[in-house]
Structures are given as C-alpha cells and as structure tokens.
Design an enzyme around this catalytic site. Structure first.
Site, PDB file in Angstrom:
ATOM      1  N   LYS A 128       5.673 -11.715  -4.041  1.00 31.36           N
ATOM      2  CA  LYS A 128       5.201 -12.894  -4.213  1.00 31.36           C
ATOM      3  C   LYS A 128       3.986 -12.837  -5.112  1.00 31.36           C
ATOM      4  O   LYS A 128       3.723 -11.599  -5.161  1.00 31.36           O
ATOM      5  CB  LYS A 128       4.581 -13.464  -2.928  1.00 31.36           C
ATOM      6  CG  LYS A 128       3.549 -12.288  -2.154  1.00 31.36           C
ATOM      7  CD  LYS A 128       3.018 -12.828  -0.874  1.00 31.36           C
ATOM      8  CE  LYS A 128       2.549 -11.599   0.020  1.00 31.36           C
ATOM      9  NZ  LYS A 128       2.296 -11.939   1.178  1.00 31.36           N
TER      10      LYS A 128
ATOM     11  N   ASP B  58       8.804  -8.668   0.161  1.00 36.86           N
ATOM     12  CA  ASP B  58       7.608  -9.451   0.192  1.00 36.86           C
ATOM     13  C   ASP B  58       7.172  -9.788  -1.396  1.00 36.86           C
ATOM     14  O   ASP B  58       6.224  -9.515  -1.603  1.00 36.86           O
ATOM     15  CB  ASP B  58       6.555  -8.717   1.060  1.00 36.86           C
ATOM     16  CG  ASP B  58       5.484  -9.478   1.429  1.00 36.86           C
ATOM     17  OD1 ASP B  58       5.548 -10.712   1.394  1.00 36.86           O
ATOM     18  OD2 ASP B  58       4.182  -9.091   1.497  1.00 36.86           O
TER      19      ASP B  58
ATOM     20  N   GLY C 278     -10.601  -4.919  -5.130  1.00 35.95           N
ATOM     21  CA  GLY C 278     -10.042  -5.865  -4.344  1.00 35.95           C
ATOM     22  C   GLY C 278     -10.141  -5.549  -2.906  1.00 35.95           C
ATOM     23  O   GLY C 278     -10.693  -4.458  -2.809  1.00 35.95           O
ATOM     24  N   LYS C 279      -9.897  -6.469  -1.957  1.00 30.77           N
ATOM     25  CA  LYS C 279      -9.846  -6.273  -0.726  1.00 30.77           C
ATOM     26  C   LYS C 279      -8.538  -6.681  -0.149  1.00 30.77           C
ATOM     27  O   LYS C 279      -8.348  -7.846  -0.464  1.00 30.77           O
ATOM     28  CB  LYS C 279     -10.971  -7.171   0.072  1.00 30.77           C
ATOM     29  CG  LYS C 279     -11.491  -6.942   1.375  1.00 30.77           C
ATOM     30  CD  LYS C 279     -12.595  -7.462   1.567  1.00 30.77           C
ATOM     31  CE  LYS C 279     -12.864  -7.437   2.974  1.00 30.77           C
ATOM     32  NZ  LYS C 279     -12.002  -8.120   4.033  1.00 30.77           N
ATOM     33  N   GLY C 280      -7.766  -5.912   0.681  1.00 32.83           N
ATOM     34  CA  GLY C 280      -6.642  -6.309   1.167  1.00 32.83           C
ATOM     35  C   GLY C 280      -6.725  -6.403   2.870  1.00 32.83           C
ATOM     36  O   GLY C 280      -7.954  -6.614   3.164  1.00 32.83           O
TER      37      GLY C 280
ATOM     38  N   ALA D 287      -4.171  -1.010 -12.346  1.00 30.95           N
ATOM     39  CA  ALA D 287      -3.277  -2.069 -13.062  1.00 30.95           C
ATOM     40  C   ALA D 287      -4.783  -3.075 -13.409  1.00 30.95           C
ATOM     41  O   ALA D 287      -5.114  -3.796 -12.739  1.00 30.95           O
ATOM     42  CB  ALA D 287      -2.582  -3.092 -12.046  1.00 30.95           C
TER      43      ALA D 287
ATOM     44  N   THR E  75       6.350 -13.972   3.501  1.00 29.54           N
ATOM     45  CA  THR E  75       5.448 -14.930   3.656  1.00 29.54           C
ATOM     46  C   THR E  75       6.527 -16.345   3.397  1.00 29.54           C
ATOM     47  O   THR E  75       7.304 -16.441   2.596  1.00 29.54           O
ATOM     48  CB  THR E  75       4.693 -15.106   2.244  1.00 29.54           C
ATOM     49  OG1 THR E  75       4.113 -13.671   2.295  1.00 29.54           O
ATOM     50  CG2 THR E  75       3.394 -16.116   2.262  1.00 29.54           C
TER      51      THR E  75
ATOM     52  N   LYS F  68      -7.923   4.184   9.738  1.00 27.76           N
ATOM     53  CA  LYS F  68      -6.960   4.421  10.429  1.00 27.76           C
ATOM     54  C   LYS F  68      -7.013   3.821  11.706  1.00 27.76           C
ATOM     55  O   LYS F  68      -6.006   3.427  12.446  1.00 27.76           O
ATOM     56  CB  LYS F  68      -7.110   5.973  11.001  1.00 27.76           C
ATOM     57  CG  LYS F  68      -6.620   7.185   9.846  1.00 27.76           C
ATOM     58  CD  LYS F  68      -6.740   8.499  10.531  1.00 27.76           C
ATOM     59  CE  LYS F  68      -6.174   9.591   9.325  1.00 27.76           C
ATOM     60  NZ  LYS F  68      -6.666  10.751   9.616  1.00 27.76           N
TER      61      LYS F  68
ATOM     62  N   ASN G 123       1.515 -10.047  -4.723  1.00 25.46           N
ATOM     63  CA  ASN G 123       1.966  -8.546  -4.939  1.00 25.46           C
ATOM     64  C   ASN G 123       2.394  -8.066  -6.263  1.00 25.46           C
ATOM     65  O   ASN G 123       3.026  -7.208  -6.310  1.00 25.46           O
ATOM     66  CB  ASN G 123       2.955  -8.322  -3.935  1.00 25.46           C
ATOM     67  CG  ASN G 123       2.564  -8.294  -2.478  1.00 25.46           C
ATOM     68  OD1 ASN G 123       1.266  -7.943  -2.148  1.00 25.46           O
ATOM     69  ND2 ASN G 123       3.541  -8.523  -1.553  1.00 25.46           N
TER      70      ASN G 123
ATOM     71  N   ARG H  77      -9.887  -1.388   1.230  1.00 25.80           N
ATOM     72  CA  ARG H  77     -10.389  -1.827   0.055  1.00 25.80           C
ATOM     73  C   ARG H  77      -9.725  -1.187  -0.922  1.00 25.80           C
ATOM     74  O   ARG H  77      -9.325   0.088  -0.529  1.00 25.80           O
ATOM     75  CB  ARG H  77     -11.911  -1.729   0.020  1.00 25.80           C
ATOM     76  CG  ARG H  77     -12.692  -3.029   0.875  1.00 25.80           C
ATOM     77  CD  ARG H  77     -14.026  -2.558   1.037  1.00 25.80           C
ATOM     78  NE  ARG H  77     -14.594  -3.473   1.967  1.00 25.80           N
ATOM     79  CZ  ARG H  77     -15.109  -4.708   1.782  1.00 25.80           C
ATOM     80  NH1 ARG H  77     -14.961  -4.989   0.381  1.00 25.80           N
ATOM     81  NH2 ARG H  77     -15.544  -5.503   2.483  1.00 25.80           N
TER      82      ARG H  77
ATOM     83  N   ASP I 134       2.495  -3.219  -3.555  1.00 21.96           N
ATOM     84  CA  ASP I 134       2.622  -3.497  -2.001  1.00 21.96           C
ATOM     85  C   ASP I 134       4.010  -3.270  -1.459  1.00 21.96           C
ATOM     86  O   ASP I 134       4.625  -4.410  -1.451  1.00 21.96           O
ATOM     87  CB  ASP I 134       1.776  -4.927  -1.777  1.00 21.96           C
ATOM     88  CG  ASP I 134       1.373  -4.902  -0.394  1.00 21.96           C
ATOM     89  OD1 ASP I 134       1.737  -3.983   0.553  1.00 21.96           O
ATOM     90  OD2 ASP I 134       0.491  -5.661  -0.191  1.00 21.96           O
TER      91      ASP I 134
HETATM   92  P1  AMP Z   1      -4.103  -4.605  -1.274  1.00 18.13           P
HETATM   93  O1  AMP Z   1      -4.842  -4.301  -0.272  1.00 18.13           O
HETATM   94  O2  AMP Z   1      -3.261  -3.710  -1.843  1.00 18.13           O
HETATM   95  O3  AMP Z   1      -3.641  -6.006  -1.351  1.00 18.13           O
HETATM   96  O4  AMP Z   1      -5.097  -4.875  -2.785  1.00 18.13           O
HETATM   97  C1  AMP Z   1      -6.053  -5.819  -2.454  1.00 18.13           C
HETATM   98  C2  AMP Z   1      -6.526  -6.206  -3.973  1.00 18.13           C
HETATM   99  O5  AMP Z   1      -7.033  -5.177  -4.650  1.00 18.13           O
HETATM  100  C3  AMP Z   1      -5.257  -6.569  -4.893  1.00 18.13           C
HETATM  101  O6  AMP Z   1      -5.051  -8.200  -4.557  1.00 18.13           O
HETATM  102  C4  AMP Z   1      -5.803  -6.386  -6.107  1.00 18.13           C
HETATM  103  O7  AMP Z   1      -6.694  -7.617  -6.712  1.00 18.13           O
HETATM  104  C5  AMP Z   1      -6.677  -5.148  -6.013  1.00 18.13           C
HETATM  105  N1  AMP Z   1      -5.855  -4.182  -6.511  1.00 18.13           N
HETATM  106  C6  AMP Z   1      -4.879  -3.356  -5.496  1.00 18.13           C
HETATM  107  N2  AMP Z   1      -4.132  -2.431  -5.983  1.00 18.13           N
HETATM  108  C7  AMP Z   1      -4.766  -2.576  -7.316  1.00 18.13           C
HETATM  109  C8  AMP Z   1      -4.593  -1.525  -8.494  1.00 18.13           C
HETATM  110  N3  AMP Z   1      -3.364  -0.616  -8.368  1.00 18.13           N
HETATM  111  N4  AMP Z   1      -4.992  -1.717  -9.698  1.00 18.13           N
HETATM  112  C9  AMP Z   1      -5.918  -2.732  -9.773  1.00 18.13           C
HETATM  113  N5  AMP Z   1      -6.257  -3.637  -8.397  1.00 18.13           N
HETATM  114  C10 AMP Z   1      -5.636  -3.308  -7.425  1.00 18.13           C
END
Ligand code: AMP
Length: 288
Positions: free
Chosen positions: A150, A148, A32-34, A105, A183, A58, A153, A38, A166
């Site tokens: 939601k 936070d 996933g990408k936050g 997860a 949010t 950074k 998270n 990533r 998160d």
């Molecule tokens: P984040 O940057 O923490 O918002 O993560 C971006 C996305 O990556 C999340 O919305 C999830 O889909 C995936 N992700 C983040 N952490 C995990 C994890 N520990 N296990 C599986 N997927 C994750």
C-alpha cells in the site's frame, strides 16, 4: 547527516557476522513513527554510512505476541536483494529494544508525494508500477508474498526510485495461505472472503495502486468497511472522467482487478503491457 550514495556497512567474509550495538551509531533526526516504534536517521561511526534505524520496544511486541511475525520480517527482508526492495542490513537488541538497520530512503513516503500532488502523471505511475512488478516478480521467485503493499509501505530513495518496505505481513510460502491480513482497500476478494490465497493477491494490489496513482484514491473506497467489502466482492469498478487517462491504463487496471485470481495478468505480462511500454521510464526501472 549527509553523504550519498552510501556504501553498505562492511562485513568481513571470513569472520563471524559483526554484532552491532548502539555504540556503533550516531543518531540523527526522527524520520517517522510506526505502529511499534520510531525510525531515526543514523550514521555508522566507522564507515560514516547513513542508515535508518528502526527502534521497536520488546514490551510492545510481547504484548501483541508478534515475536514470530517480527522474526519472519527480519529473516525475509535480510534475504532479499533487489533495487526496489528496501534493504535490511542487520539488527541488534538491548534489554528492552530491538533495532533494525535499514537502507535510508531519502525521498520518504510515496503516499505523501501522492497526497501532495493529488495524483501522478501516467509516466510517473507507469514507472512506479513497472518497478513494483519487477520487485514483486523477484519476491515471488523467492516464494515471498508481500500481502501488504500500500502507498504507506512504499518509500522513495534520493533519486525517486521506489522501494518496497515493511515486510511485517509478508509470508514465505509455497502453498496457499489462509490467514486474514492486510488493509481493506487493497485487499483482493479472496482475502476479503478469508479464502485461500497465493501470489495473485499482490497482482490485484498492483491494479488498486495503479488506479490510486492515476486517480488519487483507491477504486473501492466507501463510507463504511462493509460497503468497501461489497464493492470489492462485486469488483464494482468505474473510472472517473477526470483526470483523463489513456485507454491502455484503464485496460491494464481492468486486467488486474479480476475476481478469478488465476485470470489476473501475470507480472511478466504487466512488464510487456502497452501502457508500461509506452509510459514507463526505462532508465529508472531496475531489473535484478
Ligand atoms: P514504520 O514503523 O516502518 O511504519 O516507519 C514509520 C515511518 O518512518 C514511515 O512511514 C516513514 O515515514 C519513516 N521510515 C521508515 N523507514 C524508513 C527508511 N528506511 N528511510 C526513511 N524513512 C523511513
């Protein structure tokens, strides 16, 4: 990249903490990408332990002056040990990136499950709410307010067990806080008004989530931000006629979405609430 259930990376007790580096991991598919980086599936080479590796640049953190917040997230999350709180095993950095070694997860985002099915059954919703209440009770005991919570998270493990992730906005504090964050749809009235707030903001959010789990959308959703603000401030709460849910469920929601934060149902009382007792699956709720 398979192999479950994994064991945590071993850390000898007598020697100093291991300094992890990229050389310790094989990187797999992106998960996933936050906002700031990533997340990849990864395997610690020696133990074959499967983790999620979160990579943050950074430059981004410095640009938004988030160094302190990130350090707080790292410190809080590494100190928490609860079956419904995503583990942060450790972190390391190189010249331009920071890496978080996270519990993987397997079930992904709860949000995606909710969107797929539209809404959850009462037993699914009650099980998630009970898991959240347990995890939050643990966090509150350690003076951590998440702030936070939601669906985005909340992650699910390979058995469908809920994991709070998160901790970017969470705060470790014994006193009331004054910063505006979170949010909109999930914000308690005292946060909308930028007033002092405490642990009870997480209890409000449990009410919002309970509603969203059962009906598919948060209760104060509106066309514009200002309308949502107004609806939150008025606690403009009504229940759709479909899907039909039990009165125990609507009673619990009404006891959590209370403007006066001191009158909201406590986490301990949520656990004993007739709706939770009747619908939550005790085998998938973990106390400490
Ligand atoms: P984040 O940057 O923490 O918002 O993560 C971006 C996305 O990556 C999340 O919305 C999830 O889909 C995936 N992700 C983040 N952490 C995990 C994890 N520990 N296990 C599986 N997927 C994750």
């Amino acid at each position: 990249m398979a192999g479950h259930p994994p064991k945590p990376p071993k850390q000898p007790t007598e020697t100093p903490k291991k300094q992890w580096s990229m050389a310790d991991f094989e990187i797999g598919k992106p998960l996933g990408k936050g906002k700031f980086g990533r997340v990849y599936l990864a395997r610690e080479i020696k133990s074959k332990y499967i983790v999620a590796l979160k990579v943050i640049f950074k430059e981004q953190i410095e640009k938004y002056k988030l160094q302190h917040q990130l350090r707080r997230e790292m410190e809080i999350q590494t100190s928490l040990r609860h079956p419904n709180v995503l583990r942060l095993y450790g972190w390391f950095h190189d010249s331009d990136r920071i890496f978080f070694i996270l519990e993987y997860a397997h079930g992904g985002e709860l949000y995606k499950e909710l969107r797929k099915t539209g809404h959850f059954s009462e037993s699914q919703a009650a099980t998630y709410i009970a898991s959240l209440a347990q995890a939050l009770a643990y966090c509150h005991e350690k003076n951590v307010i998440h702030r936070d919570i939601k669906p985005e998270n909340l992650l699910l493990d390979h058995e469908g067990r809920l994991k709070i992730a998160d901790f970017g906005w969470s705060v470790q504090s014994k006193t009331k806080r004054h910063t505006m964050c979170g949010t909109l749809d999930y914000l308690a009235p005292e946060m909308v008004e930028n007033k002092a707030h405490d642990y009870a903001v997480d209890n409000w959010t449990l009410g919002i989530l309970c509603y969203e789990f059962l009906f598919g959308a948060p209760p104060f959703e509106a066309e514009s931000q200002s309308d949502t603000f107004r609806r939150i401030m008025k606690v403009d709460l009504s229940f759709p006629s479909t899907p039909v849910v039990s009165t125990e469920a609507t009673t619990l929601i009404s006891q959590l979405l209370v403007k006066d934060s001191s009158k909201r149902l406590s986490l301990q009382k949520i656990m004993k609430h007739p709706w939770i007792v009747k619908y939550a699956d005790p085998t998938s709720i973990c106390s400490k």
